[in-house]
Design an enzyme around this catalytic site. Sequence first.
Site, PDB file in Angstrom:
ATOM      1  CG  ASP A   1     -37.003  25.502 -11.784  1.00 31.69           C
ATOM      2  OD1 ASP A   1     -37.810  26.055 -12.542  1.00 31.69           O
ATOM      3  OD2 ASP A   1     -36.549  24.360 -11.981  1.00 31.69           O
TER       4      ASP A   1
ATOM      5  CG  LEU B   1     -37.022   7.734  -6.662  1.00 33.29           C
ATOM      6  CD1 LEU B   1     -36.820   8.576  -5.407  1.00 33.29           C
ATOM      7  CD2 LEU B   1     -38.291   6.910  -6.548  1.00 33.29           C
ATOM      8  N   GLY B   2     -36.146   9.484 -10.855  1.00 32.41           N
ATOM      9  CA  GLY B   2     -36.190  10.471 -11.932  1.00 32.41           C
ATOM     10  C   GLY B   2     -34.793  10.748 -12.435  1.00 32.41           C
TER      11      GLY B   2
ATOM     12  CD  GLN C   1     -29.772   7.847 -12.988  1.00 30.48           C
ATOM     13  OE1 GLN C   1     -29.825   8.154 -14.183  1.00 30.48           O
ATOM     14  NE2 GLN C   1     -29.774   6.573 -12.581  1.00 30.48           N
ATOM     15  CB  VAL C   2     -33.374  11.313  -7.499  1.00 23.14           C
ATOM     16  CG1 VAL C   2     -33.693  11.100  -6.020  1.00 23.14           C
ATOM     17  CG2 VAL C   2     -32.936  12.757  -7.743  1.00 23.14           C
TER      18      VAL C   2
ATOM     19  CB  ALA D   1     -32.173  15.907 -14.109  1.00 20.88           C
ATOM     20  CB  SER D   2     -29.519  17.589 -18.186  1.00 23.36           C
ATOM     21  OG  SER D   2     -29.552  18.649 -17.253  1.00 23.36           O
TER      22      SER D   2
END
Length: 541
Positions: free
Chosen positions: A277, A118-119, A125-126, A121-122
């Site tokens: 955030d 789904l996405g 991930q999901v 990141a550094s």
Amino acid sequence: MAGFVTALMNARKKTKDKIDYNERGKEILGILKKYDYNDGLTPQMTVDILQDLGPTFVKLGQIASTHTDMLPQEYCDALGKLRSSVAPMDAQTVHEQIEKHLGKPAGEIFSSFDDDPLGAASIGQVHRAELEDGTVVAVKVRRPGVVDTVAQDFALIEKILGAAEKLSGSKEGGIDLMTMVTELEQTSKIELDFTNEARNLDRFYANNEGREGVKSPKCYDELSNEAILVEDFVSGPEVGDEEYVNSLPDEERDRLGNLLADNFVSQILEDGFYHADPHAGNVLLVDDGIEWIDFGMMGTVTTKQRQILLDIVTALVKRDSYGLKRTVLQIAKPRGPIDHGALLATCEEMTSQFADTDLESFDTGDLINSITSGLEDEGYDIDPFLTNLGRGLITIEGTVKALSPRVNIMDCMTRHINTGFDPDSIQRMVESFVIKGVQGIDDMAGLPTKAVETLDMLQKSQLKVGGDFGADGKTVKAANYMVRNIVLTIMACTLFLGACVLCLAGTKAEPSGPLTGAGFAFGAVGFILMVYVFFTVKNDK
């Protein structure tokens, strides 16, 4: 961010013999050699370099994207894309991580598992998955080896920056890169361990469970550990989806904006635990409200810190520079001797800056940023809670404005404190009324403190006083008359009170005795004379 990459390149050129590069260091230098810097760094080139360098540098770019005070806006905009444009892991790696950390293959844990992320990141991930009971969940998987890579990167970055600063004799581009790296190191240590985010999910979910229109995912602790996180799957347009948000009527945008702002204020003032955030991608518009996601970065505020925040706002509204000075000294640590005169002047400048602004019109993030930057310029180290809170407020204000430009955080804060009707809010209202009732007394009581502070500054030569003093004969006569009467009044009161003390102290002196009687007599005569003078004697015109 250009200054950061330039520092790396300068270190590569100038410090080859001064730094003991490990294999990771050689890998980084090899990546940097691929790029042509002859014409300078563009924002997009900076993003490409950070992506090639790996998770630590991507995270550094993400943090840098929020520092509009340190970087040009075009770089911040480009670096902001690093939140969602990181290259994903392949499916085999994801499944290997799940089996390694949960002890079973994904097929034995989930009834279905979507290999397309789904996405990314550094750090991880999901993926979308489904439990045996049909519950749809989001599975966050940490990248393999990322912990060791990040640790090596930190050690290397600190060596490079330290060597580059020694060679150049100054910070590259005037940017405190070491501070940025330190911030990255602190946040990454927390984010690399998913058990921290699991605890954040549980706490945030419990805090907001009873609040209408506000949701957050539930964490499945039995399937979560330091490298795997399983939580409710949520979907919906982000606040950052301009096309969707612009399609909503103004009334709905105002409602959602107020809901978001009110909830964030509640997180700070009631819960003492807030989303650190709160950018537009971390708030979804669902059903009739909002849903928060991504709980890797959270902030805490103690009861004392909440009171300090309110005291700062109160001092600014009242234009009380002395009160602001006393408050900031609770959160600001001087790097050397305190120059009270300079600090008071700084506080006076701050109060003047917001003097003509209504409370409801305050830009809260700018207010906090103005205070922290002003104090740092004067040589003070600020309590990190205020810096972190200021950054969160600046971010949430941007997110709220994306929903509705008519909603203001400070307006919501004022309304939250003064007009709520839940039991806690009613108690706060009563306390507010009591505070306002004694406000005048408090101001009067503060006069001696201000006088002492002023005298202290004068004694330390930290405050200069200038003036043109002159008086005619009548003024001098009136002053002498006033001083004489004050002295006589004090003497009369002293004799009267002294006699009372002798009576109450259990001494041999009796009310009819010569010593006590004289005290009462002179005190009474003095009091009668003062009353007579007050009502009968008129000043010369």
